[in-house]
Design a protein around this motif. Structure first.
Motif, PDB file in Angstrom:
ATOM      1  N   GLY A 124       0.801  -1.110   0.055  1.00  0.00           N
ATOM      2  CA  GLY A 124      -0.323   0.305   0.108  1.00  0.00           C
ATOM      3  C   GLY A 124       0.885   1.003  -0.223  1.00  0.00           C
ATOM      4  O   GLY A 124       2.079   1.373   0.541  1.00  0.00           O
ATOM      5  N   ARG A 125       0.337   2.422  -0.576  1.00  0.00           N
ATOM      6  CA  ARG A 125       1.089   3.702  -0.744  1.00  0.00           C
ATOM      7  C   ARG A 125       0.008   4.776  -0.474  1.00  0.00           C
ATOM      8  O   ARG A 125      -0.857   4.746  -1.473  1.00  0.00           O
ATOM      9  CB  ARG A 125       1.842   3.664  -1.889  1.00  0.00           C
ATOM     10  N   ARG A 126       0.202   5.452   0.739  1.00  0.00           N
ATOM     11  CA  ARG A 126      -0.673   6.459   0.670  1.00  0.00           C
ATOM     12  C   ARG A 126       0.074   7.663   0.374  1.00  0.00           C
ATOM     13  O   ARG A 126       1.162   8.100   0.685  1.00  0.00           O
ATOM     14  CB  ARG A 126      -1.088   6.443   2.023  1.00  0.00           C
TER      15      ARG A 126
ATOM     16  N   LYS B 172      -5.024   9.972   0.743  1.00  0.00           N
ATOM     17  CA  LYS B 172      -5.545   9.310  -0.391  1.00  0.00           C
ATOM     18  C   LYS B 172      -4.524   8.117  -0.748  1.00  0.00           C
ATOM     19  O   LYS B 172      -3.319   8.303  -0.804  1.00  0.00           O
ATOM     20  CB  LYS B 172      -5.778  10.230  -1.669  1.00  0.00           C
ATOM     21  N   TRP B 173      -5.148   6.845  -0.878  1.00  0.00           N
ATOM     22  CA  TRP B 173      -4.287   5.714  -1.105  1.00  0.00           C
ATOM     23  C   TRP B 173      -4.025   5.594  -2.567  1.00  0.00           C
ATOM     24  O   TRP B 173      -5.098   5.596  -3.341  1.00  0.00           O
ATOM     25  CB  TRP B 173      -5.048   4.553  -0.576  1.00  0.00           C
TER      26      TRP B 173
ATOM     27  N   ARG C 276      -3.362   0.092  -2.627  1.00  0.00           N
ATOM     28  CA  ARG C 276      -3.839  -0.375  -1.273  1.00  0.00           C
ATOM     29  C   ARG C 276      -4.136  -1.968  -1.627  1.00  0.00           C
ATOM     30  O   ARG C 276      -4.496  -2.472  -2.395  1.00  0.00           O
ATOM     31  CB  ARG C 276      -5.202   0.165  -1.191  1.00  0.00           C
TER      32      ARG C 276
ATOM     33  N   THR D   5       2.126   3.919  -9.471  1.00  0.00           N
ATOM     34  CA  THR D   5       2.662   3.756  -8.015  1.00  0.00           C
ATOM     35  C   THR D   5       3.273   2.666  -7.950  1.00  0.00           C
ATOM     36  O   THR D   5       4.245   2.386  -6.974  1.00  0.00           O
ATOM     37  CB  THR D   5       1.532   4.096  -6.951  1.00  0.00           C
TER      38      THR D   5
ATOM     39  N   THR E  64       3.915   2.594   2.120  1.00  0.00           N
ATOM     40  CA  THR E  64       3.242   2.745   3.378  1.00  0.00           C
ATOM     41  C   THR E  64       2.966   1.691   4.087  1.00  0.00           C
ATOM     42  O   THR E  64       3.093   1.322   5.536  1.00  0.00           O
ATOM     43  CB  THR E  64       2.014   3.658   2.946  1.00  0.00           C
ATOM     44  N   LYS E  65       2.772   0.543   3.418  1.00  0.00           N
ATOM     45  CA  LYS E  65       2.260  -0.770   4.037  1.00  0.00           C
ATOM     46  C   LYS E  65       2.954  -1.899   3.215  1.00  0.00           C
ATOM     47  O   LYS E  65       3.042  -1.751   1.810  1.00  0.00           O
ATOM     48  CB  LYS E  65       0.932  -0.686   3.895  1.00  0.00           C
TER      49      LYS E  65
ATOM     50  N   SER F  15      -7.026   1.590  -7.191  1.00  0.00           N
ATOM     51  CA  SER F  15      -6.066   1.486  -6.325  1.00  0.00           C
ATOM     52  C   SER F  15      -5.694   0.145  -5.665  1.00  0.00           C
ATOM     53  O   SER F  15      -5.111  -0.255  -4.932  1.00  0.00           O
ATOM     54  CB  SER F  15      -6.232   2.425  -5.058  1.00  0.00           C
TER      55      SER F  15
END
Lengths: 344, 303
Positions: free
Chosen positions: B13-15, B19-20, B23, B47, B59-60, B209
C-alpha cells in the motif's frame, strides 16, 4: 558520475569562471591604477584633479562596485549552483532516471555535491589571492580614507571581512550547502533560491552582530582615563577633562580595527557580582544625585570603545571559517537525509 | 520457470497524504513472463511500478524483486532491473550518445552494443541532442538506456502512451525481439488494453487502487464467458463480473464455467478486451447486482 556532472555543469561553471576571472582582472587593473594615482601630485595636494575621485567612473566608485559584487559571490553560488542541485532534478523528474541506474542516491548526491562545491571553492580561493592583494592596497591607506564603503577602515569591517581570507571560500561553501539543502527540503528551485537569499542574509547579519565580535579578545579604550598625576595627592580633579584616551600608542593599536561601538565593562581585576556591566553603567547614567564618573568609579566600571584589532584578523578568519564549514557539513547531512527519504 | 516471482507484492500500500494511491495489493509477476498491468488513469499503476523500482517507499506491505525485498537506497535490486518512467525523463541537453555514456558510467554492467543496436535499427541519430528528438525517438532512447543495463526485469510505465501508431509498433516490436533473446521478464503498464493484448502473456487488472484479477491471458480467456439471456432471470453458480441490460435481455460477463443453464441463455466466448472492460466497469454491475444472485459480483479478492 563525475563525467556526467562535468558534462552537465560545464557551461555554468565556465560562465562562473569567466565572471570570476573578469572580476580578478578588473581588480588587478584598478589596483594598479590606485598605485599610479598615489604618486600623482594632485592627490597629495588634495586637489580635485586626483584621479581616485575623478574620471568617468572614478576609482573610488569602482572600488565600491567591486566590493559590492564580491559580496554577492557566495550568495549567488548558493542560488545558481546550490538551489537547483537537487530541486532541479526533482522538478524535471530526472532523479527517476539517475536513481534507477546502478548507483545509490547517497553516492549520487555526495559526489555531485562535492564536485560542484569543490569547483566553486577552488574558483573563489583563486580569486581570494587577488582580493588579498587588492584589500592590502586599500588597508595601507586607511588614514587617508580614500576608498569607499567596504574597503575603508580595514579588513575587519563587516562588509570586507567575508570577502577576504578563508572566509570568502567558507561563505561560498556555506551558501552552496544552504541552497542545496533548501532545494532538497523544499523541492522547488524557486523557493530554494528565495530561501537562500533570506537565510544567507540573516546568517551574515547575525554573525556580524553576535558571533564575530566574540571570536577574539576585544581591545578596550577607556574614554575617561585617569591621568597619571591623579594617583598623587593633588587638588586637581581626578578626572581631567583635557586627558585624551587616544594616545599615539592607542591610535596605532586600533589602526584598521573594527569599531564595535561604545559600552561599559568592569575594570580588569575587579571582582564584581551583580548586574552586567552595561546594565550597571546605564544605572549610573540615570542617577542624578551622584556625579556620573564617580558612580562609575564606585562600581569599578569603565566606559569606552570596544575594538576588534587587526592583529586578531587571522584568528577570527579561521574560527569563523571553521564554523561555516562545519555548518556546511551539517547541511550536507540534512540534504543526504532528505534525498534518502524522498519518495516519488 | 522457477518458484521465485520476478515481482511479488504482499499487502502493498502507498498513501499520498490522505488518499491511497495503491492499497492491499498482493500480486506476482512470473519470471520470464510479459505481464501487462491494465487499469484506468489513477488506478495506481505508476505507483506500483515506482514502488517496484525502489523510487517510492511503501506505506504498508512489501515488494520484492526475484525474492529480494526492495528498499530505496539499496543498489542490489537496481542492478537487475531497467525502469522506464511514464514521463521519460532524460537530460535534454545531452546528445543521444552522451545519454548512453551516462548509462555506461552509472552502471556496473553495461552493454553498449545492445543499446546502440536498438537505436541504429530505428535510425535514431546518435549525435543529436535529446531535446531535438521526436517523442517516439525519446522513448526509444529511454528504452535503450534500460536495455543497455541488460536487466533481468524491465519495468515499463506506459511505454507507448502518446506515441503515434508506427512508433508504438516499432517500440513494442523492438522490445519483444530484445527481451526474447534473454528471457527478460517484462512488466509493463497501459491504460489501453489493445496496446498490451498483442504482446502480453499475463495480465493484471488494477482499478481504484486495488488488484481486480490477475492471470495468464489464456486462463483469463478460458475462465470467462459472456451470457446473453432474458432480463431478470436468476442465475446461480457463477460469479457475475458485469451486467449490461437492454430492454428485454441482459448481457453478463461471468467467471467460471456456467452449470446447466436455462436454454434461454446463449453462451459466447469473450475476447480479452471484453474481459478487461468488464472488470473495469464492475461498479456498474454493483449497482445492478440485484438482477443476479451472485453477491460476489462487486468484490474480487486478488487471485
Amino acid at each position: 558520475m563525475i563525467w556526467l556532472i562535468w558534462r552537465r555543469y560545464r557551461l555554468l561553471l565556465g560562465l562562473a569562471a569567466v565572471v570570476l576571472v573578469g572580476l580578478g582582472v578588473w581588480m588587478l587593473w584598478a589596483g594598479h591604477a590606485f598605485d599610479a594615482a598615489v604618486v600623482s601630485s594632485a592627490c597629495h595636494d588634495g586637489s580635485s584633479e586626483c584621479p581616485i575621485y575623478n574620471g568617468t567612473l572614478s576609482l573610488s566608485v569602482q572600488a565600491d562596485v567591486i566590493n559590492f559584487l564580491l559580496l554577492f559571490v557566495p550568495c549567488l553560488s548558493g542560488m545558481v549552483f546550490g538551489a537547483p542541485l537537487v530541486a532541479g532534478e526533482l522538478e524535471r523528474f530526472t532523479n527517476r532516471l539517475v536513481w534507477t541506474q546502478g548507483i545509490s542516491r547517497t553516492k549520487w548526491l555526495v559526489v555531485k555535491w562535492c564536485t560542484v562545491g569543490v569547483s566553486l571553492v577552488v574558483g573563489v580561493a583563486l580569486l581570494t589571492l587577488i582580493v588579498q592583494w587588492w584589500t592590502g592596497h586599500a588597508t595601507e591607506r586607511i588614514d587617508t580614507n580614500w576608498i569607499g564603503i567596504g574597503l575603508n577602515g580595514g579588513v575587519l569591517r563587516p562588509l570586507t571581512f567575508p570577502i577576504t581570507g578563508f572566509a570568502f571560500s567558507a561563505y561560498t561553501l556555506f551558501a552552496f550547502a544552504l541552497g542545496t539543502a533548501l532545494g532538497a527540503v523544499l523541492r522547488k528551485t524557486s523557493w530554494a533560491v528565495a530561501g537562500t537569499v533570506v537565510v544567507y542574509t540573516a546568517v551574515s547579519v547575525l554573525v556580524v552582530l553576535f558571533v564575530r565580535p566574540s571570536l577574539a579578545p576585544q581591545f578596550f579604550v577607556d574614554e575617561n582615563p585617569v591621568p597619571a598625576a591623579a594617583n598623587a595627592p593633588s587638588t586637581a580633579s581626578p578626572f581631567d577633562a583635557t586627558a585624551t584616551p587616544f594616545t599615539a600608542g592607542v591610535i596605532h593599536e586600533i589602526g584598521g580595527s573594527w569599531d564595535l561601538g561604545s559600552g561599559y565593562r568592569y575594570a580588569p581585576g575587579a571582582h564584581v557580582s551583580g548586574p552586567s556591566a552595561n546594565v550597571a553603567g546605564q544605572r549610573c547614567q540615570a542617577l542624578n544625585t551622584t556625579p556620573y564618573l564617580a558612580c562609575l568609579s564606585d562600581h569599578h566600571l569603565q566606559q569606552g570603545e570596544f575594538y576588534l584589532t587587526v592583529n586578531h584578523y587571522w584568528e577570527v578568519q579561521w574560527k569563523e571559517s571553521a564554523l561555516l564549514v562545519l555548518t556546511a557539513g551539517a547541511l550536507l547531512g540534512l540534504t543526504v537525509w532528505s534525498v534518502r527519504r524522498w519518495t516519488a | 520457470m522457477t518458484d521465485v516471482a520476478a515481482v511479488e507484492t504482499i499487502d502493498l500500500g502507498r498513501r499520498y497524504h490522505t488518499k491511497w494511491g495503491l492499497r492491499d495489493c498482493s500480486l506476482s509477476v512470473p519470471e520470464g513472463s510479459i505481464t501487462g498491468l491494465v487499469g484506468p488513469n489513477g488506478a495506481g499503476k505508476s505507483t506500483l511500478l515506482r514502488l517496484a523500482a525502489g523510487l517510492s517507499r511503501p506505506t504498508k506491505g512489501t515488494v520484492s524483486i526475484f525474492g529480494q525485498i526492495v528498499r530505496p537506497n539499496s543498489t542490489e535490486h537496481l542492478r537487475r532491473l531497467g525502469y522506464f518512467d511514464q514521463l521519460r525523463p532524460l537530460y535534454p541537453g545531452l546528445r543521444v550518445d552522451e545519454t548512453l555514456r551516462l548509462g555506461e558510467k552509472l552502471n556496473q554492467q553495461w552493454d553498449n552494443g545492445a543499446a546502440l543496436e536498438l537505436l541504429n535499427e530505428l535510425e535514431v541519430p546518435l549525435t543529436e541532442r535529446v531535446s531535438r528528438l521526436s517523442l517516439g525517438q525519446q522513448a526509444l532512447v529511454a528504452l535503450s538506456l534500460c536495455i543497455g543495463k541488460r536487466p533481468d526485469l524491465l519495468l515499463l510505465d506506459e511505454p507507448v502512451a502518446s506515441l503515434d501508431p508506427l512508433a508504438r509498433r516499432q517500440l513494442l516490436e523492438t522490445l519483444l525481439a530484445t527481451v526474447a533473446e534473454r528471457g527478460t521478464t517484462v512488466f509493463l503498464s497501459s491504460h489501453i488494453i489493445s496496446e498490451l493484448e498483442p504482446v502480453c502473456d499475463h495480465l493484471i487488472i488494477l482499478s481504484s487502487s486495488a488488484v481486480r484479477i490477475s492471470g495468464s491471458t489464456e486462463e483469463l480467456l478460458a475462465d470467462h464467458r459472456i451470457l446473453v439471456g432474458p432480463r431478470g432471470t436468476p442465475l446461480r453458480g457463477v460469479e457475475v463480473i458485469s451486467v449490461r441490460d437492454a430492454e428485454r435481455q441482459s448481457t453478463l460477463l461471468v467467471r467460471g464455467r456456467p452449470p446447466d443453464l436455462d436454454p434461454a441463455w446463449r453462451i459466447l466466448q469473450p475476447d480479452l478486451d471484453e474481459v478487461v472492460l468488464a472488470y473495469l466497469s464492475d461498479r456498474i454491475a454493483g449497482d445492478r447486482s440485484e438482477t443476479s444472485d451472485s453477491p460476489a459480483s462487486t468484490r474480487r479478492s486478488p487471485s
